[in-house]
Design an enzyme around this catalytic site. Sequence first.
Site, PDB file in Angstrom:
ATOM      1  N   GLY A 143       0.826  -1.196   0.000  1.00  0.00           N
ATOM      2  CA  GLY A 143       0.000   0.000   0.000  1.00  0.00           C
ATOM      3  C   GLY A 143       0.860   1.246   0.000  1.00  0.00           C
ATOM      4  O   GLY A 143       2.043   1.204   0.340  1.00  0.00           O
ATOM      5  N   CYS A 144       0.267   2.370  -0.389  1.00  0.00           N
ATOM      6  CA  CYS A 144       1.042   3.602  -0.509  1.00  0.00           C
ATOM      7  C   CYS A 144       1.498   4.104   0.860  1.00  0.00           C
ATOM      8  O   CYS A 144       2.681   4.361   1.073  1.00  0.00           O
ATOM      9  CB  CYS A 144       0.240   4.669  -1.247  1.00  0.00           C
ATOM     10  N   TYR A 145       0.560   4.248   1.804  1.00  0.00           N
ATOM     11  CA  TYR A 145       0.957   4.682   3.144  1.00  0.00           C
ATOM     12  C   TYR A 145       1.964   3.709   3.772  1.00  0.00           C
ATOM     13  O   TYR A 145       2.970   4.147   4.340  1.00  0.00           O
ATOM     14  CB  TYR A 145      -0.259   4.813   4.061  1.00  0.00           C
TER      15      TYR A 145
END
Lengths: 336, 336, 336, 336
Positions: A143-145
């Site tokens: 995921g990006c975060y």
Amino acid sequence: MIEVGIIGANGYTGGELIRLLDNHTEAEVTVATSRKFADVPIYKVHPHLRNIDLKFKKIDPSDIEADLVFTATPHGASMNIVPQLIDKGIKVIDLSGDYRFDDLDVYEKWYGLKQENPLESVYGLPEIYRDEIKKAELVANPGCYPTGAILACLPLANEKLIDKVIVDSKSGVSGAGIKPTDITNYPSISDNIIPYLVTSHRHGPEIQEKLGKFCDVGVSFTPHLVPVIRGILTTVHSFPSEDVSSDYVKELYDNFYKGEPFVSVLDVGEIPRLSSVRGSNYCHIGSFDVDENGRLVIVSSIDNLVKGASGQAIHNMNIMFGFNEKESLNNPGLHP
Amino acid sequence: MIEVGIIGANGYTGGELIRLLDNHTEAEVTVATSRKFADVPIYKVHPHLRNIDLKFKKIDPSDIEADLVFTATPHGASMNIVPQLIDKGIKVIDLSGDYRFDDLDVYEKWYGLKQENPLESVYGLPEIYRDEIKKAELVANPGCYPTGAILACLPLANEKLIDKVIVDSKSGVSGAGIKPTDITNYPSISDNIIPYLVTSHRHGPEIQEKLGKFCDVGVSFTPHLVPVIRGILTTVHSFPSEDVSSDYVKELYDNFYKGEPFVSVLDVGEIPRLSSVRGSNYCHIGSFDVDENGRLVIVSSIDNLVKGASGQAIHNMNIMFGFNEKESLNNPGLHP
Amino acid sequence: MIEVGIIGANGYTGGELIRLLDNHTEAEVTVATSRKFADVPIYKVHPHLRNIDLKFKKIDPSDIEADLVFTATPHGASMNIVPQLIDKGIKVIDLSGDYRFDDLDVYEKWYGLKQENPLESVYGLPEIYRDEIKKAELVANPGCYPTGAILACLPLANEKLIDKVIVDSKSGVSGAGIKPTDITNYPSISDNIIPYLVTSHRHGPEIQEKLGKFCDVGVSFTPHLVPVIRGILTTVHSFPSEDVSSDYVKELYDNFYKGEPFVSVLDVGEIPRLSSVRGSNYCHIGSFDVDENGRLVIVSSIDNLVKGASGQAIHNMNIMFGFNEKESLNNPGLHP
Amino acid sequence: MIEVGIIGANGYTGGELIRLLDNHTEAEVTVATSRKFADVPIYKVHPHLRNIDLKFKKIDPSDIEADLVFTATPHGASMNIVPQLIDKGIKVIDLSGDYRFDDLDVYEKWYGLKQENPLESVYGLPEIYRDEIKKAELVANPGCYPTGAILACLPLANEKLIDKVIVDSKSGVSGAGIKPTDITNYPSISDNIIPYLVTSHRHGPEIQEKLGKFCDVGVSFTPHLVPVIRGILTTVHSFPSEDVSSDYVKELYDNFYKGEPFVSVLDVGEIPRLSSVRGSNYCHIGSFDVDENGRLVIVSSIDNLVKGASGQAIHNMNIMFGFNEKESLNNPGLHP
């Protein structure tokens, strides 16, 4: 030259895959699917890709021929597509959350979905799992975060210096995807900041699971939407269990990330910015300041669509196929 | 591999030259000068270039050894530097206004400067002067507004279809340079639009002189500062002397720009956007609509720092040295 | 104290009416309708109005009791609502395009709608029709672009100095309404400029009809969407039929707008900006420069949601009921 | 009607004081000083105040006649001006940091200045010190970050529920003042986020001292600059010493702020936004979520120039002179 497919190519991450792969010397996008835009030239959706001669295709996953497929499909959709590709002997890098979790209960709780088709996968963060990625058939792209948060915490977790971290993240609006919503409408989010899912974003447990393999740590995560197109700035607040100095922490990070092609450890007090990594696959990590209360602050910055999604996916592909890791990812950030 | 110098490398155009040349396979930046930041690593000023191992140097132009020098120096400064380089047999691409005008009176009137050291130069717009650029010792790189405006008008001027054009341009703030001012301070220009030098910007006469070689046309130019980092959108309003249709105009542009590597002629009604060319050397030209009053609208978009400055300069270098014209300029725009 | 209703109160213009009327000493909003948000407190949709104790109501227009109703309803919907209110003796200010045109053929051509219920109306631009507004039962509130464009051109038209004007307008994104679209999604329009309906926006004929009452003029109109929340900057290019000086034009405007409470005629060369009128009902008009080709440039700035919509509507209400014209509209712009 | 002076009226807080006081029914700005812009009409600096007939004056503080003076002067300058005014019997509201601290050592350490002229002052946060403000001769107006942070933490501190808080604040660029700098230049901060003084901003100790009067708490503060004109969003992370529920916390805040004219306690899970308070004197406080690790999150939003500076100063004035507390501060936020 390998042949690459992209399923779900009309979103932002699909566009980024095509943009970045355009200059790849060993991989070529041969099929880009979109149910909504079948037979439409990709530049009608991605106007910046006007000179790339490619049309969206509506094609069943089982009919795709390729050496590798990126599934840029929604959570829940990937689990019905990936197994078909794997069965055909196609390597897959999945950009959804479907194959990221070791603990399926955590996945099912936070995604509200039943994982119908569990498969063996490798979590595609090269800075941890490079060796496993080399041999993987299925890579679950992070995921990006989590990408920005894990990279910011990892050397500390590896030293077991933290038992509790507060991850306060600020994300650009492209992270919400290409589909317009009330909150991403320009007049809503311009000149504004909007925290959301303040204690309940599913990237929290993803960070928790991955850091948890290094030490016993409680991750408290809060994301904010900020008026920025691309980028995630992550501010990590922690109270290390031992007395540490900025210089000690800096050295820790230097050693941990030595040789990593896409992690830049900044000088003590040097500040990561979104503009330094805009459009690039770099992660900048810096600050390393400790305050009077013993709080240590680490800050990381990434481009959510590149290191936080499509660039990291290509990095994984490069590792899987033995290409130069920086192939087609070699550009600096776009500043200003 | 040629050796390239950049004089005045601490500004935005200097940073762009270094960024773009980083991936050039036949040219290497060997010296980047800055009086203000002598011996400072370039990433202290250009944080996105953190992985490029280069320091600013304070060095006299006459001491520079290189095959080519880009002078990214202010108007009035270039005329004192360029001749020293030319004398040493170094080819020069000057990004200032000092050598752009054939008519020195026009230059001196609009720049308020005396041209002390006139030299033979070629106006570096490859779409007009490719053959001359090949043989040039000194190329005067076009202004940012003129690049977008001239490319938008050129096929019409070439057909002598226009005797009067209104050029209404909207520029990103990086066009004002790296030095902060009252007007470029974030709270001043964010969420705002500010026309300036409404009828008296010196890029007006530059457009006029260059188009004037194709037909007798009066250019009325007005620039606006808009809350955008990069990019110039130019809206050209004209009343063609003959009755033209959109399709006719489209065909005119297609033919005129056939084979040009960096000009994309869009479909009739397709709209150029800044985001389509962000960070890239492309110029998008489109619209071609004619209204009930016989007004024809042409719109062009460029990145002011790339096609409007450093990218075009590198394009000129590629032509001068017989390199592939797209070398190091081959990336699509960064959208979103 | 008069009672005021707002039909369609969940959009931006509805929110602005409530915001501005909150401090009105002679008018009170007693009913605010929304079919979609029936019985929802207005602050759920308009978070800035948290202290205003009002709920949306779903109520048939024929059941509304009020002294005045603002219809903030879509084009085509108003024509079915307004007559019911007028029949009940309620005064109406309609914010749609349904009653703006004298020439129904023009309306029907450009709106693609049949005007089923034509009624006598006054065009609600107080600077032209103050006396008629005083006595009106139905006021058609002007379009946002026409407000800025007409005010910029009016003194010239009144002197019959222009036979052709090019109106190049730049609008903030709130002008596109509260409903999210592909183009108004933050990553699409941030750091971008997008011209649209380049020669075919229906505000063109609205400007044309209203200016046409003063002189025979051809209006060529082009709108652009810019990354701004509120505001329209209009750049008018014209070639006056007589030789005029900036000072002459300035004097013309000073005289024409003398005593107007919401039009500020700036000094020669002084530049209107969006930030000067943000959130306010003012229109700034300035520039007045003439170039070497005899082109005269006039620039106006308004807040599209206030002077371009809800503020002007309240101004009309104040005139219709004999209130102080500036009542509840007396605040300066919000800068920075 | 009282007469009000503003010393240092050419900055953003000076402009806001004039803007907000324009509609005050009991106070009038009779003198606005600026050394740099002596005799210049204020609209040349504050273009939104074009209709306010006032010129900057260069005048010695000792020559000012007024009932109250706002000193919008830099830290270190105020301490030389305020005593002269107090000596003349003029009430003063000082917007600098010079009189905010009880503990002069803390002030001198963090501001690097010697307090030459200590005076008795009241910290101008009405939600704590209303009674003292009523009788004060000198009010020290709180810093912008402390206003948002203290209001977010106060009810918890009052119940002694916290011993450690992490205050992660995001500020609009107007907080950096009207003077342009490298970091506030539009291309630097647009589309970017920049943390600064990560563990060493002097607003940290200000928050610490004021909360410290309620309970023994360690405040760890980190500010970020975000691409927003106005507003501070403060995310407070804490681990309450007792097990608390969101509902319990909500009730605590409701009770604590009951009757406060400018604090809006939102519903559980309702998110404060900058746009809800833009241009207004309100502080929105909400979220109140508790995560699995026992972390409680409180979020507050203010306009840094209004509740964080000039609006709060006027609120203090209203209290000092017995005016209605909401006089001239009665407008809702400007959204969108």
